[in-house]
Design a protein around this motif. Sequence first.
Motif, mmCIF file in Angstrom:
data_model
loop_
_atom_site.group_PDB
_atom_site.id
_atom_site.type_symbol
_atom_site.label_atom_id
_atom_site.label_comp_id
_atom_site.label_asym_id
_atom_site.label_seq_id
_atom_site.Cartn_x
_atom_site.Cartn_y
_atom_site.Cartn_z
ATOM 1 N N LYS A 50 17.404 -15.584 1.814
ATOM 2 C CA LYS A 50 16.568 -16.154 2.874
ATOM 3 C C LYS A 50 15.435 -15.184 3.165
ATOM 4 N N GLN A 51 14.316 -15.746 3.648
ATOM 5 C CA GLN A 51 13.130 -14.935 3.883
ATOM 6 C C GLN A 51 12.618 -15.108 5.314
ATOM 7 N N ALA A 52 11.811 -14.140 5.703
ATOM 8 C CA ALA A 52 11.042 -14.219 6.941
ATOM 9 C C ALA A 52 9.709 -13.526 6.686
ATOM 10 N N TYR A 53 8.663 -13.899 7.468
ATOM 11 C CA TYR A 53 7.321 -13.366 7.233
ATOM 12 C C TYR A 53 6.795 -12.662 8.481
ATOM 13 N N LEU A 54 6.027 -11.623 8.231
ATOM 14 C CA LEU A 54 5.411 -10.848 9.303
ATOM 15 C C LEU A 54 3.913 -10.725 9.012
ATOM 16 N N PHE A 55 3.070 -11.209 9.949
ATOM 17 C CA PHE A 55 1.619 -11.067 9.781
ATOM 18 C C PHE A 55 1.146 -9.872 10.601
ATOM 19 N N VAL A 56 0.434 -8.958 9.922
ATOM 20 C CA VAL A 56 -0.063 -7.746 10.566
ATOM 21 C C VAL A 56 -1.590 -7.738 10.498
ATOM 22 N N HIS A 57 -2.236 -7.417 11.650
ATOM 23 C CA HIS A 57 -3.701 -7.314 11.671
ATOM 24 C C HIS A 57 -4.105 -6.084 12.494
ATOM 25 N N PHE A 58 -4.880 -5.156 11.867
ATOM 26 C CA PHE A 58 -5.410 -3.973 12.534
ATOM 27 C C PHE A 58 -6.913 -4.184 12.745
ATOM 28 N N SER A 59 -7.377 -4.040 14.013
ATOM 29 C CA SER A 59 -8.812 -4.207 14.295
ATOM 30 C C SER A 59 -9.151 -3.545 15.618
ATOM 31 N N SER A 60 -10.172 -2.664 15.605
ATOM 32 C CA SER A 60 -10.695 -2.037 16.820
ATOM 33 C C SER A 60 -9.589 -1.392 17.655
ATOM 34 N N GLY A 61 -8.686 -0.677 16.975
ATOM 35 C CA GLY A 61 -7.637 0.039 17.702
ATOM 36 C C GLY A 61 -6.500 -0.838 18.163
ATOM 37 N N GLU A 62 -6.561 -2.133 17.852
ATOM 38 C CA GLU A 62 -5.465 -3.023 18.207
ATOM 39 C C GLU A 62 -4.583 -3.266 16.988
ATOM 40 N N PRO A 101 0.829 -1.204 0.000
ATOM 41 C CA PRO A 101 0.000 0.000 0.000
ATOM 42 C C PRO A 101 0.865 1.256 0.000
ATOM 43 N N GLN A 102 0.306 2.338 -0.546
ATOM 44 C CA GLN A 102 1.071 3.578 -0.621
ATOM 45 C C GLN A 102 1.406 4.129 0.756
ATOM 46 N N SER A 103 0.569 3.826 1.759
ATOM 47 C CA SER A 103 0.806 4.343 3.103
ATOM 48 C C SER A 103 1.827 3.527 3.888
ATOM 49 N N VAL A 104 2.322 2.450 3.286
ATOM 50 C CA VAL A 104 3.380 1.643 3.920
ATOM 51 C C VAL A 104 4.696 1.967 3.222
ATOM 52 N N LYS A 105 5.666 2.403 3.990
ATOM 53 C CA LYS A 105 6.948 2.809 3.437
ATOM 54 C C LYS A 105 8.044 1.814 3.824
ATOM 55 N N VAL A 106 9.011 1.705 2.931
ATOM 56 C CA VAL A 106 10.205 0.900 3.211
ATOM 57 C C VAL A 106 11.399 1.840 3.220
ATOM 58 N N VAL A 107 12.068 1.941 4.356
ATOM 59 C CA VAL A 107 13.268 2.771 4.497
ATOM 60 C C VAL A 107 14.435 1.850 4.844
ATOM 61 N N GLY A 108 15.318 1.634 3.857
ATOM 62 C CA GLY A 108 16.405 0.675 4.050
ATOM 63 C C GLY A 108 15.841 -0.711 4.235
ATOM 64 N N LEU A 158 -4.544 -2.357 5.833
ATOM 65 C CA LEU A 158 -3.100 -2.639 5.839
ATOM 66 C C LEU A 158 -2.799 -4.015 6.407
ATOM 67 N N SER A 159 -3.845 -4.662 6.934
ATOM 68 C CA SER A 159 -3.649 -6.000 7.495
ATOM 69 C C SER A 159 -3.220 -6.970 6.395
ATOM 70 N N GLY A 160 -2.408 -7.943 6.777
ATOM 71 C CA GLY A 160 -1.990 -8.941 5.804
ATOM 72 C C GLY A 160 -0.637 -9.539 6.138
ATOM 73 N N LEU A 161 -0.164 -10.370 5.221
ATOM 74 C CA LEU A 161 1.119 -11.066 5.393
ATOM 75 C C LEU A 161 2.194 -10.334 4.578
ATOM 76 N N TYR A 162 3.265 -9.971 5.267
ATOM 77 C CA TYR A 162 4.377 -9.264 4.619
ATOM 78 C C TYR A 162 5.624 -10.154 4.650
ATOM 79 N N GLN A 219 7.607 0.472 7.521
ATOM 80 C CA GLN A 219 6.964 1.479 8.363
ATOM 81 C C GLN A 219 5.494 1.648 7.961
ATOM 82 N N PHE A 220 4.596 1.551 8.976
ATOM 83 C CA PHE A 220 3.167 1.769 8.762
ATOM 84 C C PHE A 220 2.820 3.195 9.214
ATOM 85 N N SER A 221 2.259 3.978 8.284
ATOM 86 C CA SER A 221 1.934 5.372 8.616
ATOM 87 C C SER A 221 0.557 5.498 9.271
#
Length: 338
Positions: free
Chosen positions: A313-325, A279-286, A298-302, A290-292
């Motif tokens: 080599k890879q690693a995965y990050l799952f992000v979930h936004f819901s009800s202020g959490e 998403p455009q609101s998610v930035k990659v710096v180096g 913006l929830s999902g698997l990164y 970064q989530f703005s």
Amino acid sequence: MAVLFCGLFSVILKMSILLTASHLETKHVEAVQAGDVVVMLGSSAILPCHISTNDRLSQITWQKTIKGKAPNDVFLIIQPKNGLKYSNEKDLRFEFIGNVDDKNGTLKFSNVTLEDEGSYTCIFSLFPGGTPSRNSQLVILVPPITNLMDYTPLEGNEEVPLATCTAAASKPKAEVRWIKGSLEGKVREELNETRHANGTTTTWSTLLGKPGREMNGQLVKCVISSEATKEEILETNIQVHYPPGNVNIVERSKVSYECETNANPKATVTWTRSGQPLPQSVKVVGATLQFSSQSNDLSGLYKCETTNPYGSKQAYLFVHFSSGEFCCENKTNKQMFT
């Protein structure tokens, strides 16, 4: 008759005294000492030639014995009345700095080369002392040309060169050794040398070992010792190439995560979102994602992918936004942020 005998005895006594004096003086003349003259390549050498005697000097003859020339080659004659006379072609590198009246035939020899190394003899022509001489052995020193070369082997289990230290074209030959620091006992050194036709020697030492990533960046020192120059120390850090290791996703803040790994050369880091573009609101710096905002879309698997020329080599990050959490999860960490 008695008068005649006394006169004859007087003459014999005078001759005996003269012969004794001449003998003593001749012995003093023959006490000329030899010695080595040691100089650096390209510098000047003083070839001493002096004698203390009351005998009459007719000339001083200089001769040399060097490689590639006839032995006892006469190259210069110095006479009290006629001055300097070169026997062959004139070599302007020789300068007469002595004094004939003092029976001093010392020469200054400039810009010496390896071909000039050898024996130089000055011969005094004396009466009645004969031809005493003084010999000087001209020795040329050549400092080494030094170099330290490191390699960049790929991590592996076979022994390979890690670094080579060279002391080239020195005379006499240089000594090369290593200070291995933390690698002592893990690497070995292999010494080689080559003798050149001009009398110089090239010496080189190679550090050998099985390249592991724990060796990367370790400091080693090469110590070069030579009679021609002061001790020299060359330093390098061992370089070993290896692919990315384990990938860790590290929380930098509640809305930023950094992807870390160990690799040489340094890995490039790429963040992507599974199944769709970032998403455009998610930035990659180096290497940091970064989530703005904390919008639900913006929830999902990164995925963080680290890559260098030797692997990835890879690693995965799952992000979930819901009800202020804000919830995120990766394969090594599970965290909840409110």
